[in-house]
Design an enzyme around this catalytic site. Structure first.
Site, PDB file in Angstrom:
ATOM      1  N   TYR A   1      -9.101  -5.929  12.437  1.00 14.66           N
ATOM      2  CA  TYR A   1      -7.951  -5.009  12.418  1.00 14.66           C
ATOM      3  C   TYR A   1      -7.547  -4.662  13.853  1.00 14.66           C
ATOM      4  O   TYR A   1      -6.389  -4.825  14.253  1.00 14.66           O
ATOM      5  CB  TYR A   1      -8.318  -3.747  11.624  1.00 14.66           C
ATOM      6  CG  TYR A   1      -7.359  -2.605  11.787  1.00 14.66           C
ATOM      7  CD1 TYR A   1      -6.054  -2.683  11.298  1.00 14.66           C
ATOM      8  CD2 TYR A   1      -7.753  -1.425  12.433  1.00 14.66           C
ATOM      9  CE1 TYR A   1      -5.174  -1.613  11.454  1.00 14.66           C
ATOM     10  CE2 TYR A   1      -6.884  -0.359  12.582  1.00 14.66           C
ATOM     11  CZ  TYR A   1      -5.594  -0.455  12.099  1.00 14.66           C
ATOM     12  OH  TYR A   1      -4.727   0.600  12.255  1.00 14.66           O
TER      13      TYR A   1
ATOM     14  N   PHE B   1      -5.070   7.997  16.994  1.00 12.68           N
ATOM     15  CA  PHE B   1      -6.445   8.282  16.605  1.00 12.68           C
ATOM     16  C   PHE B   1      -6.387   8.624  15.103  1.00 12.68           C
ATOM     17  O   PHE B   1      -5.723   7.902  14.380  1.00 12.68           O
ATOM     18  CB  PHE B   1      -7.060   9.329  17.551  1.00 12.68           C
ATOM     19  CG  PHE B   1      -7.461   8.659  18.860  1.00 12.68           C
ATOM     20  CD1 PHE B   1      -6.496   8.095  19.698  1.00 12.68           C
ATOM     21  CD2 PHE B   1      -8.781   8.502  19.205  1.00 12.68           C
ATOM     22  CE1 PHE B   1      -6.855   7.404  20.859  1.00 12.68           C
ATOM     23  CE2 PHE B   1      -9.154   7.829  20.367  1.00 12.68           C
ATOM     24  CZ  PHE B   1      -8.192   7.285  21.193  1.00 12.68           C
ATOM     25  N   ASN B   2      -7.066   9.637  14.597  1.00 11.31           N
ATOM     26  CA  ASN B   2      -7.082   9.820  13.131  1.00 11.31           C
ATOM     27  C   ASN B   2      -5.867  10.606  12.656  1.00 11.31           C
ATOM     28  O   ASN B   2      -5.807  11.829  12.857  1.00 11.31           O
ATOM     29  CB  ASN B   2      -8.359  10.549  12.710  1.00 11.31           C
ATOM     30  CG  ASN B   2      -9.575   9.659  12.879  1.00 11.31           C
ATOM     31  OD1 ASN B   2      -9.802   9.104  13.956  1.00 11.31           O
ATOM     32  ND2 ASN B   2     -10.332   9.496  11.826  1.00 11.31           N
TER      33      ASN B   2
ATOM     34  N   GLY C   1     -20.686  -0.557  12.964  1.00  8.92           N
ATOM     35  CA  GLY C   1     -19.465  -0.583  13.784  1.00  8.92           C
ATOM     36  C   GLY C   1     -18.838   0.774  14.029  1.00  8.92           C
ATOM     37  O   GLY C   1     -17.786   0.850  14.657  1.00  8.92           O
ATOM     38  N   ASP C   2     -19.443   1.867  13.536  1.00 13.48           N
ATOM     39  CA  ASP C   2     -18.878   3.200  13.789  1.00 13.48           C
ATOM     40  C   ASP C   2     -19.398   3.742  15.116  1.00 13.48           C
ATOM     41  O   ASP C   2     -20.582   4.075  15.230  1.00 13.48           O
ATOM     42  CB  ASP C   2     -19.330   4.178  12.683  1.00 13.48           C
ATOM     43  CG  ASP C   2     -18.260   4.392  11.629  1.00 13.48           C
ATOM     44  OD1 ASP C   2     -17.115   3.966  11.847  1.00 13.48           O
ATOM     45  OD2 ASP C   2     -18.591   5.002  10.589  1.00 13.48           O
TER      46      ASP C   2
ATOM     47  N   HIS D   1     -10.011   7.648   4.228  1.00  7.29           N
ATOM     48  CA  HIS D   1      -9.913   8.651   5.293  1.00  7.29           C
ATOM     49  C   HIS D   1     -10.578   9.965   4.869  1.00  7.29           C
ATOM     50  O   HIS D   1     -10.492  10.384   3.708  1.00  7.29           O
ATOM     51  CB  HIS D   1      -8.441   8.859   5.685  1.00  7.29           C
ATOM     52  CG  HIS D   1      -7.854   7.640   6.332  1.00  7.29           C
ATOM     53  ND1 HIS D   1      -6.506   7.399   6.457  1.00  7.29           N
ATOM     54  CD2 HIS D   1      -8.458   6.560   6.887  1.00  7.29           C
ATOM     55  CE1 HIS D   1      -6.314   6.244   7.073  1.00  7.29           C
ATOM     56  NE2 HIS D   1      -7.489   5.718   7.340  1.00  7.29           N
TER      57      HIS D   1
ATOM     58  N   LYS E   1      -4.158  -5.632  16.329  1.00  2.00           N
ATOM     59  CA  LYS E   1      -3.318  -4.662  17.052  1.00  2.00           C
ATOM     60  C   LYS E   1      -3.206  -5.069  18.522  1.00  2.00           C
ATOM     61  O   LYS E   1      -2.143  -4.984  19.126  1.00  2.00           O
ATOM     62  CB  LYS E   1      -3.908  -3.251  16.928  1.00  2.00           C
ATOM     63  CG  LYS E   1      -3.862  -2.678  15.513  1.00  2.00           C
ATOM     64  CD  LYS E   1      -2.442  -2.399  15.055  1.00  2.00           C
ATOM     65  CE  LYS E   1      -2.375  -1.768  13.687  1.00  2.00           C
ATOM     66  NZ  LYS E   1      -1.017  -1.647  13.156  1.00  2.00           N
TER      67      LYS E   1
ATOM     68  N   THR F   1       0.829  -1.214   0.000  1.00  3.68           N
ATOM     69  CA  THR F   1       0.000   0.000   0.000  1.00  3.68           C
ATOM     70  C   THR F   1       0.857   1.255   0.000  1.00  3.68           C
ATOM     71  O   THR F   1       0.328   2.367  -0.080  1.00  3.68           O
ATOM     72  CB  THR F   1      -0.940   0.047   1.240  1.00  3.68           C
ATOM     73  OG1 THR F   1      -0.135  -0.036   2.423  1.00  3.68           O
ATOM     74  CG2 THR F   1      -1.940  -1.088   1.233  1.00  3.68           C
TER      75      THR F   1
HETATM   76  N1  LIG Z   1      -3.390   6.380   9.268  1.00  2.00           N
HETATM   77  C1  LIG Z   1      -4.083   6.320  10.401  1.00  2.00           C
HETATM   78  O1  LIG Z   1      -4.981   7.129  10.657  1.00  2.00           O
HETATM   79  C2  LIG Z   1      -3.755   5.258  11.419  1.00  2.00           C
HETATM   80  C3  LIG Z   1      -4.508   5.215  12.603  1.00  2.00           C
HETATM   81  C4  LIG Z   1      -4.205   4.233  13.545  1.00  2.00           C
HETATM   82  C5  LIG Z   1      -3.162   3.341  13.327  1.00  2.00           C
HETATM   83  N2  LIG Z   1      -2.467   3.400  12.167  1.00  2.00           N
HETATM   84  C6  LIG Z   1      -1.385   2.417  11.961  1.00  2.00           C
HETATM   85  O2  LIG Z   1      -0.227   3.113  11.553  1.00  2.00           O
HETATM   86  C7  LIG Z   1       0.530   2.318  10.643  1.00  2.00           C
HETATM   87  C8  LIG Z   1       0.786   3.111   9.386  1.00  2.00           C
HETATM   88  O3  LIG Z   1      -0.456   3.509   8.821  1.00  2.00           O
HETATM   89  P1  LIG Z   1      -0.500   4.292   7.433  1.00  2.00           P
HETATM   90  O4  LIG Z   1      -1.751   5.075   7.415  1.00  2.00           O
HETATM   91  O5  LIG Z   1       0.807   4.953   7.219  1.00  2.00           O
HETATM   92  O6  LIG Z   1      -0.682   3.064   6.435  1.00  2.00           O
HETATM   93  P2  LIG Z   1       0.007   2.820   5.019  1.00  2.00           P
HETATM   94  O7  LIG Z   1      -0.791   1.752   4.349  1.00  2.00           O
HETATM   95  O8  LIG Z   1       0.204   4.104   4.290  1.00  2.00           O
HETATM   96  O9  LIG Z   1       1.429   2.256   5.434  1.00  2.00           O
HETATM   97  C9  LIG Z   1       1.684   0.899   5.734  1.00  2.00           C
HETATM   98  C10 LIG Z   1       2.951   0.501   5.006  1.00  2.00           C
HETATM   99  O10 LIG Z   1       3.290  -0.829   5.358  1.00  2.00           O
HETATM  100  C11 LIG Z   1       3.626  -1.549   4.185  1.00  2.00           C
HETATM  101  N3  LIG Z   1       3.358  -2.967   4.460  1.00  2.00           N
HETATM  102  C12 LIG Z   1       2.153  -3.535   4.736  1.00  2.00           C
HETATM  103  N4  LIG Z   1       2.314  -4.856   4.962  1.00  2.00           N
HETATM  104  C13 LIG Z   1       3.641  -5.110   4.849  1.00  2.00           C
HETATM  105  C14 LIG Z   1       4.447  -6.281   4.971  1.00  2.00           C
HETATM  106  N5  LIG Z   1       3.906  -7.480   5.269  1.00  2.00           N
HETATM  107  N6  LIG Z   1       5.788  -6.180   4.792  1.00  2.00           N
HETATM  108  C15 LIG Z   1       6.356  -4.979   4.496  1.00  2.00           C
HETATM  109  N7  LIG Z   1       5.648  -3.847   4.349  1.00  2.00           N
HETATM  110  C16 LIG Z   1       4.310  -3.909   4.526  1.00  2.00           C
HETATM  111  C17 LIG Z   1       2.770  -0.946   3.087  1.00  2.00           C
HETATM  112  O11 LIG Z   1       3.273  -1.133   1.780  1.00  2.00           O
HETATM  113  C18 LIG Z   1       2.792   0.539   3.485  1.00  2.00           C
HETATM  114  O12 LIG Z   1       3.883   1.220   2.897  1.00  2.00           O
HETATM  115  C19 LIG Z   1      -0.265   1.048  10.415  1.00  2.00           C
HETATM  116  O13 LIG Z   1       0.253   0.045  11.263  1.00  2.00           O
HETATM  117  C20 LIG Z   1      -1.674   1.429  10.840  1.00  2.00           C
HETATM  118  O14 LIG Z   1      -2.384   0.320  11.302  1.00  2.00           O
HETATM  119  C21 LIG Z   1      -2.733   4.332  11.205  1.00  2.00           C
END
Ligand SMILES: NC(=O)c1ccc[n+]([C@@H]2O[C@H](COP(=O)([O-])OP(=O)(O)OC[C@H]3O[C@@H](n4cnc5c(N)ncnc54)[C@H](O)[C@@H]3O)[C@@H](O)[C@H]2O)c1
Length: 339
Positions: free
Chosen positions: A142, A170-171, A282-283, A188, A146, A36
């Site tokens: 999800y 959070f967001n 679920g929201d 988002h 975590k 992603t």
């Molecule tokens: N964006 C938010 O609002 C938010 C909120 C809460 C938690 N998070 C957590 O923060 C982290 C980053 O979120 P984000 O929004 O930057 O997501 P994102 O999808 O932009 O980034 C995730 C990255 O991990 C890489 N990835 C996924 N699976 C992989 C694997 N098996 N091996 C190697 N690389 C892998 C993807 O290619 C991507 O670059 C995540 O763990 C997400 O769960 C994000």
């Protein structure tokens, strides 16, 4: 100067954190499978390995190739609706591959670990603002993945003396001058509203107008990605001791979906085509962090998380990168997701 392994460093939050690390003189090695993320988001100066964290053999080579002081673990699958329809892949990627990473880290003798957890661990909160000691009742797989990795990390800290920090974001939102939010599909709210303003989408749907909130739409806590990155920088400075600590990263202020729409309209100067849709299953009505623990223990303060700054920075990035990270060639539909 610390040497930091950043998993998911080609993603939104991971690339901003990598950039902040480099700015402060640390060394960064990114491991990302680009499932992603975007190679173009990896900041110049970081070493990049195109690799799945579940690939134990290749991961061990990366870890043995250098002496790392810390791991920042962002890599995960994070699309909540997909986690409901396809939990297997979430447990495989976020938990099984996560444990493969922990084992590789243990074998390499690294004792500092910072984990991207989520407000999704709380599910429907028992009370708001949410404190870290609330019971964890995730309402999707999800959030469950975590919780599972947090629990594993607790036991790794106890058994192997690791210093572990789990940040429950959070967001996350907003952008830097060079890095912005570009998920595909995008789910988002702020990037979706900006896409609507830019004419990439015909309308924006507000999910639910009958919640018990002042204007009937859901309330959420929005935190600028730079403030998230700052918390990670502070985690790097914690004294080394066997510990597992979870911290909320949020502002303690929540805004309704309608308020966000209004601020976006104000900031970009465009009237948006908004439609009312049904609630999404679920929201919860309200999700708001109590960030007091992070403030007290780390001295953290949200400095960029006022809504106008969040929207303005995200809009600037969108205007400079109308097709996200797609190269012009990709945008000519070589990559279907860029169309
Ligand atoms: N964006 C938010 O609002 C938010 C909120 C809460 C938690 N998070 C957590 O923060 C982290 C980053 O979120 P984000 O929004 O930057 O997501 P994102 O999808 O932009 O980034 C995730 C990255 O991990 C890489 N990835 C996924 N699976 C992989 C694997 N098996 N091996 C190697 N690389 C892998 C993807 O290619 C991507 O670059 C995540 O763990 C997400 O769960 C994000």
């Amino acid at each position: 100067m610390a040497r930091v392994l950043v998993t998911g460093g080609a993603g939104y939050v991971g690339s901003v954190c990598s950039s902040c690390l480099l700015e402060r003189g640390h060394q960064v090695t990114v491991v990302d499978d680009l499932s992603t993320g975007h190679a173009a988001a990896v900041p110049p100066g970081a070493v990049f390995h195109h690799l799945d964290i579940g690939n134990r053999l290749e991961l061990a080579k990366v870890l043995n190739g250098d002496r790392f002081d810390a791991v920042f673990h962002f890599a995960a699958k994070a699309l909540i609706p997909e986690s409901v329809s396809n939990p297997g892949i979430f447990f495989d990627q976020n938990v099984a591959s996560g444990i493969a990473l922990l084992e590789a880290v243990r074998a390499a003798g690294i004792g500092r670990f910072v984990f991207s957890s989520s407000a999704a661990v709380y599910g429907n909160p028992e009370k708001t603002p949410i404190e870290e000691n609330q019971n964890l009742h995730p309402v999707n797989s999800y959030g469950e993945t975590k919780v599972a990795l947090e629990r594993a990390l607790y036991w790794y800290s106890a058994a192997y003396g690791w210093t572990v920090v789990a940040f429950r974001y959070f967001n996350a939102c907003g952008a830097t001058a060079t890095i912005g939010e570009n998920h595909r599909p995008e789910t988002h709210i702020i990037p979706l509203l900006l896409q609507t303003g830019a004419g990439d989408r015909p309308f924006f749907e507000i999910y639910g107008s009958d919640y018990p909130t002042p204007d009937g739409s859901c309330l959420r806590d929005y935190v600028h990605v730079l403030d998230i990155a700052e918390a990670h920088m502070l985690a790097l400075e914690l004294p080394a001791r066997a510990s597992f600590s979870a911290y909320n990263i949020g502002t303690g202020i929540s805004y309704s979906v309608r308020q966000i729409c209004h601020v976006v309209e104000e900031e970009i100067g465009i009237k948006l085509n908004l439609r009312n849709g049904p609630r999404r299953p679920g929201d919860p009505a309200v999700l708001c962090a109590n960030p007091g623990k992070l403030m007290r223990e780390f001295g953290w303060r949200p400095r960029s998380s006022d809504l106008p700054t969040i929207v303005r920075t995200a809009w600037e990035w969108k205007k400079n990168n109308p097709r996200g990270y797609c190269s012009p060639r990709e945008a000519e539909s070589v990559v279907p997701s860029c169309r």
